[in-house]
Design a protein around this motif. Structure first.
Motif, PDB file in Angstrom:
ATOM      1  N   ASN A 170      36.070  31.106  45.667  1.00  0.00           N
ATOM      2  CA  ASN A 170      36.553  29.736  45.492  1.00  0.00           C
ATOM      3  C   ASN A 170      38.073  29.646  45.603  1.00  0.00           C
ATOM      4  O   ASN A 170      38.611  28.629  46.033  1.00  0.00           O
ATOM      5  N   ALA A 171      38.742  30.728  45.212  1.00  0.00           N
ATOM      6  CA  ALA A 171      40.202  30.748  45.342  1.00  0.00           C
ATOM      7  C   ALA A 171      40.586  30.691  46.814  1.00  0.00           C
ATOM      8  O   ALA A 171      41.503  29.968  47.208  1.00  0.00           O
ATOM      9  N   MET A 172      39.867  31.449  47.636  1.00  0.00           N
ATOM     10  CA  MET A 172      40.217  31.501  49.053  1.00  0.00           C
ATOM     11  C   MET A 172      39.889  30.197  49.767  1.00  0.00           C
ATOM     12  O   MET A 172      40.661  29.732  50.610  1.00  0.00           O
ATOM     13  N   ILE A 173      38.778  29.583  49.417  1.00  0.00           N
ATOM     14  CA  ILE A 173      38.419  28.320  50.092  1.00  0.00           C
ATOM     15  C   ILE A 173      38.996  27.114  49.343  1.00  0.00           C
ATOM     16  O   ILE A 173      38.750  25.975  49.717  1.00  0.00           O
ATOM     17  N   GLU A 174      39.748  27.393  48.284  1.00  0.00           N
ATOM     18  CA  GLU A 174      40.404  26.342  47.482  1.00  0.00           C
ATOM     19  C   GLU A 174      39.391  25.283  47.043  1.00  0.00           C
ATOM     20  O   GLU A 174      39.606  24.080  47.178  1.00  0.00           O
ATOM     21  N   ASN A 175      38.308  25.800  46.499  1.00  0.00           N
ATOM     22  CA  ASN A 175      37.210  24.949  46.062  1.00  0.00           C
ATOM     23  C   ASN A 175      37.347  24.711  44.557  1.00  0.00           C
ATOM     24  O   ASN A 175      37.301  25.656  43.773  1.00  0.00           O
ATOM     25  N   PRO A 176      37.517  23.474  44.122  1.00  0.00           N
ATOM     26  CA  PRO A 176      37.634  23.229  42.680  1.00  0.00           C
ATOM     27  C   PRO A 176      36.330  23.585  41.967  1.00  0.00           C
ATOM     28  O   PRO A 176      35.255  23.174  42.404  1.00  0.00           O
ATOM     29  N   THR A 177      36.432  24.360  40.909  1.00  0.00           N
ATOM     30  CA  THR A 177      35.229  24.742  40.156  1.00  0.00           C
ATOM     31  C   THR A 177      35.601  24.947  38.690  1.00  0.00           C
ATOM     32  O   THR A 177      36.753  25.247  38.372  1.00  0.00           O
ATOM     33  N   VAL A 178      34.622  24.784  37.829  1.00  0.00           N
ATOM     34  CA  VAL A 178      34.812  25.014  36.392  1.00  0.00           C
ATOM     35  C   VAL A 178      33.732  25.969  35.903  1.00  0.00           C
ATOM     36  O   VAL A 178      32.541  25.741  36.136  1.00  0.00           O
ATOM     37  N   PHE A 179      34.160  27.033  35.261  1.00  0.00           N
ATOM     38  CA  PHE A 179      33.238  28.018  34.694  1.00  0.00           C
ATOM     39  C   PHE A 179      33.487  28.109  33.194  1.00  0.00           C
ATOM     40  O   PHE A 179      34.628  28.262  32.774  1.00  0.00           O
ATOM     41  N   VAL A 180      32.416  28.062  32.415  1.00  0.00           N
ATOM     42  CA  VAL A 180      32.543  28.248  30.972  1.00  0.00           C
ATOM     43  C   VAL A 180      32.195  29.701  30.643  1.00  0.00           C
ATOM     44  O   VAL A 180      31.142  30.198  31.051  1.00  0.00           O
ATOM     45  N   LEU A 181      33.109  30.354  29.935  1.00  0.00           N
ATOM     46  CA  LEU A 181      32.854  31.721  29.479  1.00  0.00           C
ATOM     47  C   LEU A 181      32.689  31.687  27.956  1.00  0.00           C
ATOM     48  O   LEU A 181      33.657  31.484  27.220  1.00  0.00           O
ATOM     49  N   ALA A 182      31.456  31.858  27.507  1.00  0.00           N
ATOM     50  CA  ALA A 182      31.149  31.844  26.070  1.00  0.00           C
ATOM     51  C   ALA A 182      31.193  33.287  25.571  1.00  0.00           C
ATOM     52  O   ALA A 182      30.380  34.105  25.969  1.00  0.00           O
ATOM     53  N   GLN A 183      32.169  33.565  24.713  1.00  0.00           N
ATOM     54  CA  GLN A 183      32.445  34.956  24.364  1.00  0.00           C
ATOM     55  C   GLN A 183      31.580  35.497  23.227  1.00  0.00           C
ATOM     56  O   GLN A 183      31.303  34.810  22.254  1.00  0.00           O
ATOM     57  N   ARG A 184      31.207  36.756  23.411  1.00  0.00           N
ATOM     58  CA  ARG A 184      30.542  37.539  22.382  1.00  0.00           C
ATOM     59  C   ARG A 184      31.054  38.967  22.545  1.00  0.00           C
ATOM     60  O   ARG A 184      31.607  39.290  23.599  1.00  0.00           O
ATOM     61  N   PRO A 185      30.897  39.831  21.550  1.00  0.00           N
ATOM     62  CA  PRO A 185      31.516  41.154  21.673  1.00  0.00           C
ATOM     63  C   PRO A 185      30.847  42.035  22.721  1.00  0.00           C
ATOM     64  O   PRO A 185      29.622  42.078  22.805  1.00  0.00           O
ATOM     65  N   GLY A 186      31.625  42.698  23.523  1.00  0.00           N
ATOM     66  CA  GLY A 186      31.172  43.717  24.459  1.00  0.00           C
ATOM     67  C   GLY A 186      31.714  45.039  24.001  1.00  0.00           C
ATOM     68  O   GLY A 186      32.137  45.127  22.847  1.00  0.00           O
ATOM     69  N   PRO A 187      31.792  46.052  24.835  1.00  0.00           N
ATOM     70  CA  PRO A 187      31.306  46.061  26.222  1.00  0.00           C
ATOM     71  C   PRO A 187      29.775  45.994  26.308  1.00  0.00           C
ATOM     72  O   PRO A 187      29.104  46.009  25.278  1.00  0.00           O
ATOM     73  N   ALA A 188      29.298  45.928  27.537  1.00  0.00           N
ATOM     74  CA  ALA A 188      27.861  45.826  27.828  1.00  0.00           C
ATOM     75  C   ALA A 188      27.260  44.624  27.096  1.00  0.00           C
ATOM     76  O   ALA A 188      27.942  43.640  26.883  1.00  0.00           O
TER      77      ALA A 188
END
Lengths: 639, 295
Positions: free
Chosen positions: A308-326
């Motif tokens: 999306n960065a290369m095609i300059e496509n507007p997008t929204v991603f939600v990252l809901a955090q929980r402990p990692g790794p894995a």
């Protein structure tokens, strides 16, 4: 700890703000949540602010889970580690959670013939706990009621202890069972039984709540996920694609539950890559589309973010955090995803990271995220946490008017469309790096959204001057975006007092705390405690985390005796970013990375310790630099 | 079957691009590229009315050699991107192109779910039985034991039975073309774009540089137009047989088609009766009704 100043902080104790907490514990699937939700609804409608917090293991039946409600007559957004009332649905809860009950607290349980261990009996005596056995099974048998109604019995019993109106409880339960008459009658009988279960001749058992405040009754009871879902709907999101993963699943479920009303397209995708691609295709076509996932799924989405960065496509991603790794701790909370979001994906490009902190900005920031995405033609990553996603907030009604929809340089006017040339799409001479965007289906010259390095029309072009100018075009957005993003916000004393006279008078700040995400509400609760209300303490809260502003921080640092970073991760990730962007090294860090959020009394204790250290032995504290003490002088030198 | 095509030179030239083709001499992509332009022109679609989505590979390098709103994405991922684009605007025909490597290795899950979902898009498989752009490695559709770059002893894996897989997913449109017969390809592309649900087209194509087994001549000798030979695309059992049995002769044309199965969007209860597209619906929405249940 010096005697004089030690008293200053200690004499108020940690119960300065009148808070009451109720914790329901038992096995997953026993109905803990239903008790918690009915109680929360009842108390909110009575005029209390409730804050609900859930802990549960990653399984469906069995395992030990709990639902805690913290109750006050002013706004709160945090939980305490100690509770006034413990409701144990099984004996395991009595064993595991008894030590969490406060002095003179109450234990309500339904385990017939339970004998406490000697140490627990000693604890009960020492804390003067009141232990009440409620023979729930006997009552159920007498009423010929299903065991599931034990929840109603216990709720009603607690309702009487809290001295609340039985009619209100009945009306809430009736809302759930209005369609099923037989079941409704049985529920009402259970409420009567539960409410009158405690014999007043054996001594009045009650927990006094402060006087209610009418305005809370009109508030919403809402999780951060629901707030975010409403925000997305409000922002004009018309397509949602997601793959189930805690703690992002409640958002998917909520959006899906409303699909027949919103008429949105909701797609449970076959994996996170698919969800990311569907959403990207939909945004390219020109609608507003959303997806959400947790850290593991976000890893899979990261190639799409780069695309999306290369095609300059507007997008929204939600990252809901929980402990990692894995897969880590699937049902617990974390702020470990900040650097993941900031450093996501291969290649150099401009993107934006922001974080919600509660049910208010989880709603407010969704239109903002989509506007930024479309205005800058970038990916915006919205961080949330399990703590926010699943906590239950008492939320003032949302302002449905203020949000605006901004679509940036999107061309829709037929006359202007006719003037467009293919080379306008990725025109590298655009001063802010943002070129015109128009949608498939528009009667205009066409272009290629090209994943390879490309010329202004989207044709593949590998020459060095082109690679240089297109890279610079995409990166030019960064400074413009940064200039448009707000600085972090400063709070002092309490949420209603964003500032104070001493703050404006340029006096020394005794302690400057810096944080983001769910830390804010705990911090604000702590700062509005009587104990800290008069202390010159300030909290700098970051909503916009990338690009990162440090100007205000550096300014405040110069007048702060001590700076501490407060985060729920091990590396102090915001601290890492601040150092990277400004050179300011905040060495005093309150870090938590055990899957649990900050608790009210816990954070208060952390801050109290620092204030005591500073007053009594500033020299000593600064000498112990590293994890536990800050060095603002050093921060200033670097800045 | 060589029928007259209703294509005016002017309509095809709308798709003309100044970007020079970079495929090898004799590459099957030339034929497929030509047939796509003919099909779009035959359907009287202007470039601004279509969305063409390309996967990564030699075929994807065609993304800038044609007009239309185009997209050139990541390896194996073209189907979900195209599906998302289509669901957002049902008024635009969306055609996705992918190679046999990306489609049956990295993106095989997307193909499976694309067929299963019956998205209303066309998918064109460029099957040259190797990874051309990375210089001739084996794909799942390369013949077993065939020596390739990175597998000088021939690949030990069995060749994936692609048509068996496709038919196991209850497709609603399956066609096969050959890069040497532009007229036939144009016919199956035109029908695919007009098809109700997910249209799967396998284009057998020559790769003169890396595919020395299923060459242009090999395909030319064996292919035939099954429809001209009387095959009825509604005959599922016969279609499966023609699709999967390619040792002696290779059946091309529309092998299977049914129009009575609703596509994904038609099955969305939430969109029943909605006349507008998601693209047209972007605006601020009042949420007060949904708040009532949270009191």
């Amino acid at each position: 700890m010096g005697a004089a100043n030690g008293r200053r902080f200690a004499e108020h104790g940690i119960q300065a703000m009148k808070r009451t907490s109720v914790k329901i514990v038992g096995a997953s699937g026993q109905g803990i949540n239903s008790i918690g939700e009915i109680l929360a609804k009842g108390l909110k409608r009575s005029g209390y602010c409730v804050f609900g917090y859930r802990e549960y293991p990653s399984l469906i039946k069995g395992g030990h889970a709990n639902y805690q409600l913290d109750i006050a007559n002013e706004h709160i957004g945090s939980s305490e580690t100690k509770v006034d009332v413990l409701i144990a649905l099984n004996h395991h809860g009595l064993e595991v959670n008894l030590e969490e009950v406060k002095q003179e607290g109450l234990v309500l349980h339904m385990t017939a013939g339970w004998q406490f261990s000697a140490p627990h009996q000693e604890l009960i005596n020492r804390r003067r706990l009141r232990v009440i056995y409620f023979p729930v099974d006997d009552v159920l048998l007498r009423l010929h009621a299903n065991p599931v109604l034990s929840n109603v019995l216990l709720t009603a019993c607690l309702w009487s202890i809290l001295e609340q109106d039985i009619g209100l409880l009945k009306s809430i339960v009736a809302e759930t069972f209005s369609a099923k008459k037989g079941l409704l009658e049985l529920n009402m009988r259970c409420i009567d039984e539960g409410y009158s279960a405690l014999d007043p001749r054996e001594g009045k058992v009650r927990i006094s709540l402060p006087s209610p405040r009418k305005d809370f009754s009109g508030h919403l009871l809402i999780t951060g996920s629901q707030a975010m879902g409403l925000g997305a709907i409000h922002a004009g999101v018309r397509l949602y694609a997601g793959y189930p993963m805690t703690p992002s699943s409640p958002l998917l479920s909520f959006v899906a539950s409303l699909e027949n009303k919103t008429r949105m397209v909701v797609k449970q995708a076959e994996d996170e890559i698919t969800a990311a691609q569907i959403v990207s295709g939909a945004m390219y076509m020109g609608t507003r589309a959303l997806t959400a996932t947790a850290g593991v799924g976000f890893d899979l989405m990261s190639e799409t973010i780069s695309l999306n960065a290369m095609i300059e496509n507007p997008t929204v991603f939600v990252l809901a955090q929980r402990p990692g790794p894995a897969t880590g701790l699937p049902t617990w909370t974390s702020q470990g995803g900040l650097l993941q979001a900031v450093n996501t994906s291969h290649g150099e490009f401009t993107h934006c990271v922001l974080s919600v902190s509660n049910s208010q900005d989880a709603f407010d920031l969704m239109p903002v995220a989509f506007n930024l995405a479309e205005q800058y033609q970038i990916t915006v990553i919205v961080l949330t946490e399990k703590q926010i996603a699943e906590a239950l907030y008492t939320q003032a009604p949302y302002d449905g008017k203020s949000a605006e929809i901004h679509r940036g340089k999107l061309v829709t006017d037929p006359d202007k469309l006719k003037e467009l040339k293919p080379a306008d799409r990725y025109d590298p001479t655009a001063t802010d790096g943002i070129s015109s965007r128009w949608l498939p289906g528009s009667q205009a010259a066409t272009y290629c959204a090209q994943g390879d390095e490309h010329d202004a029309t989207g044709a593949v072009e590998e020459s060095w001057p082109n690679a240089k100018s297109q890279t610079e075009k995409r990166m030019r957005k960064f400074q413009h975006l940064k200039a448009a993003l707000p600085e972090p916000t400063v709070s002092v004393a309490s949420q209603k007092e964003q500032t104070a006279p001493w703050m404006q008078d340029d006096k020394e700040i005794e302690l400057l705390a810096v944080g983001w995400g769910s830390t804010q509400d705990v911090m604000l609760d702590v700062m509005s405690s009587e104990e800290l209300r008069e202390v010159r303490i300030a909290y700098l809260h970051y909503t916009y985390l990338w690009p990162l502003h440090t100007e205000k921080l550096q300014k405040l640092a110069k007048r702060s005796r001590r700076i501490v970073i407060v985060e729920q991760n091990n590396r102090g990730q915001l601290g890492v970013l601040i150092r990277m962007e400004s050179g300011v090294d905040i060495t005093d860090r309150i870090l938590k990375y055990d899957g649990r959020p900050f608790f009210y009394d816990e954070l208060l204790a952390f801050l109290r310790q620092r204030l005591v250290d500073d007053v009594d032995g500033h020299a000593l504290a600064t000498a112990n630099s590293g994890q536990t003490s800050s060095s603002p002088q050093r921060a200033q030198e670097l800045s | 079957m060589n029928t007259e095509l209703d294509i005016t030179a002017r309509a095809v030239s709308e798709y003309y691009s100044e970007t020079r083709a970079t495929w090898c001499a004799g590459c099957g992509d030339y034929g497929i590229w030509t047939a796509v332009r003919y099909a779009l022109a035959a359907l009287k679609l202007h470039p601004w009315q279509v969305c063409l989505c390309y996967d990564v590979g030699c075929h994807g390098n065609g993304s800038d050699k044609i007009e239309g709103y185009r997209f050139h994405g990541l390896h194996g991922r073209v189907i979900p991107f195209a599906a998302g684009a289509k669901l957002a605007n049902m008024k635009i025909p969306v055609i996705a192109f992918g190679g046999d490597g990306g489609t049956f290795s990295e993106g095989i899950g997307h193909l499976v779910h694309g067929l299963r979902s019956n998205y209303p898009i066309t998918f064109v498989l460029h099957n040259n039985a190797n990874y051309g752009l990375t210089t001739g490695q084996a794909t799942p559709l390369t013949w077993q034991d065939q020596p390739m770059n990175t597998s000088p002893n021939g690949i030990p894996e069995r060749t994936l039975a692609s048509m068996d897989l496709v038919f196991s997913l209850e497709p609603t449109y399956v066609a096969r073309g050959f890069s040497g017969d532009i007229t036939l390809m144009t016919r199956i592309l035109t029908a695919a774009i007009e098809h109700r649900g997910f249209a799967y087209i396998e284009m057998l194509q020559a790769c003169p540089t890396y595919n020395h087994f299923a060459t242009h001549d090999y395909l030319l000798e064996r292919y035939f137009d099954a429809n001209a030979a009387g095959h009825d695309p509604s005959d599922l059992e016969r279609a499966k047989g023609l699709a999967t049995q390619t040792q002696e002769r290779i059946a091309c044309g529309i092998l299977y088609q049914r129009e009575d199965v609703p596509h994904f969007y038609e099955r969305l209860v939430s969109r029943a009766g909605v006349e507008t597209t998601c693209v047209e619906e972007v605006r601020k929405y009042d949420i007060s009704e949904y708040c009532k249940e949270l009191q």
